[in-house]
Design an enzyme around this catalytic site. Sequence first.
Site, PDB file in Angstrom:
ATOM      1  N   CYS A 101       6.914   3.071   5.594  1.00  0.00           N
ATOM      2  CA  CYS A 101       7.440   3.726   6.781  1.00  0.00           C
ATOM      3  C   CYS A 101       8.878   3.258   7.059  1.00  0.00           C
ATOM      4  O   CYS A 101       9.681   3.137   6.132  1.00  0.00           O
ATOM      5  CB  CYS A 101       6.494   3.465   7.957  1.00  0.00           C
ATOM      6  N   THR A 102       9.206   2.971   8.315  1.00  0.00           N
ATOM      7  CA  THR A 102      10.580   2.609   8.670  1.00  0.00           C
ATOM      8  C   THR A 102      10.970   1.203   8.240  1.00  0.00           C
ATOM      9  O   THR A 102      12.102   0.779   8.481  1.00  0.00           O
ATOM     10  CB  THR A 102      10.807   2.773  10.182  1.00  0.00           C
TER      11      THR A 102
END
Length: 229
Positions: A101-102
């Site tokens: 993800c981020t």
Amino acid sequence: MTIRFGLLAFPGVQQLDLTAPYEIFASMEDAEVHLVWKDKGPIISATKLVLQATTAFAECPQLDVVCVPGGSGVNALLEDEVVLSFVRAQAAGARFVTSVCTGALVLGAAGLLEGKRATTHWNARDFLADFGAIATPGRVVRDGNLFTAGGVTAGIDFGLTIVAALRDQRQAEEIQLSLEYAPEPPFHSGTPDEASAEVLAATRQRLSGSRRAREAIMARLLAVNRRAG
């Protein structure tokens, strides 16, 4: 041979970004898995689940696989030189440098994405170019020893991909079967392309606060880089 995994466990981590690959890594034969933070102790995730860091930065051994999960807490890490220095130092000696993800944005802030194909959550993929990365859609994207995964649940696919790369597909499939990972989502709205316009708009609004904060941080980082250049 024992494989050492280290997942960054930080305040505001998205717990599934961390716990999904953790479950898979810990299921691998001869695996040693560390939850790493500045110091040992409880970590409150983005959804308030309390996790426990097991290894402090200062005592962390050289990792074979360094993994940075995402979550709202990523924003603070983008300007935290203690964290970025730790990630750079571990990446220099790691077999695989990875994110979910981020968490990819932290790798970018550490200078590890320049010229590399990478992915992240769909609502943050446009930030990758600011770090010199080649934004690439996909559940898991590999570029050399760099593995990046898309948003949240992609961490399961990512974990299995890493096991197959470290061991073999057979062991990855055994873990997949033992976890009964055979997704059949009740709704088909897991990507912007699949979701209805109404769902997409509502979800963008739901994520807008963190994104605005991230945009401000990115503006500061780009300004610093321009001055340094």
